[in-house]
Design an enzyme around this catalytic site. Structure first.
Site, PDB file in Angstrom:
ATOM      1  CG  HIS A   1      38.188  41.788  40.949  1.00 29.00           C
ATOM      2  ND1 HIS A   1      38.491  40.504  41.315  1.00 29.00           N
ATOM      3  CD2 HIS A   1      36.859  41.799  40.704  1.00 29.00           C
ATOM      4  CE1 HIS A   1      37.388  39.765  41.282  1.00 29.00           C
ATOM      5  NE2 HIS A   1      36.379  40.530  40.908  1.00 29.00           N
TER       6      HIS A   1
ATOM      7  CG  HIS B   1      33.690  42.067  44.641  1.00 31.32           C
ATOM      8  ND1 HIS B   1      32.437  41.488  44.613  1.00 31.32           N
ATOM      9  CD2 HIS B   1      34.400  41.462  43.668  1.00 31.32           C
ATOM     10  CE1 HIS B   1      32.398  40.560  43.668  1.00 31.32           C
ATOM     11  NE2 HIS B   1      33.577  40.531  43.067  1.00 31.32           N
TER      12      HIS B   1
END
Ligand code: 5GP
Ligand code: ZN
Length: 135
Positions: free
Chosen positions: A103, A101
């Site tokens: 951010h 992922h």
């Protein structure tokens, strides 16, 4: 490529509800549950890759394009004065969810975000060792 025990697989594929800012067939962008700042969001691929080392380059490229588009909208809409794009790989680097992922963390004049290190000095030995990896 779905990992059944992975919370981000479930969120990315809509099995667990999330505050979704953007979705296409390959990615979901959600608000972080424990934001570092207002608007802290995550780009999640719908397929499971543990980290930067596992994600294919073409998928990473498209994730970066999504991050750019959403970051721009977040930063403009929330009147942020900056934005950090952060991506952690491995426990030592602060990764806590082992599904790739990115951010997006909008920054404001007064926020609680700290991202710092003590600058070192590049030694000749390190420089030679590292450059030799790429020669
Ligand atoms: P990491 O430390 O692995 O780079 O980041 C994981 C991030 O995921 C953290 O910022 C954490 O707050 C967020 N997070 C963990 N579980 C959930 C969840 O179930 N929902 C959402 N929206 N965010 C989560
Ligand atoms: Zn996963």
């Amino acid at each position: 490529m779905k990992d059944c025990n992975c919370i981000f697989c479930k969120i990315a594929n809509g099995e667990i509800p999330s505050a979704t800012l953007y979705e296409n067939d390959e990615f979901r962008v959600i608000l972080d549950l424990n934001p570092a700042s207002k608007g802290h969001s995550l780009v999640l691929p719908k397929d499971h890759y543990a980290n930067l080392f596992e994600i294919p380059e073409d998928v990473l490229g498209r994730a970066a394009a999504v991050a750019k588009r959403v970051s721009t909208k977040l930063a403009d809409g929330l009147h942020a004065s900056g934005l950090n794009l952060v991506q952690n790989n491995g426990e030592r680097a602060g990764q806590t969810v082992f599904h790739f992922h990115m951010h997006m963390i909008p920054r404001y004049e007064s926020d609680n975000m700290k991202m710092s290190w003590i600058p070192g000095k590049l030694t000749d030995e390190d420089k030679d060792e590292i450059l030799s990896l790429f020669s």
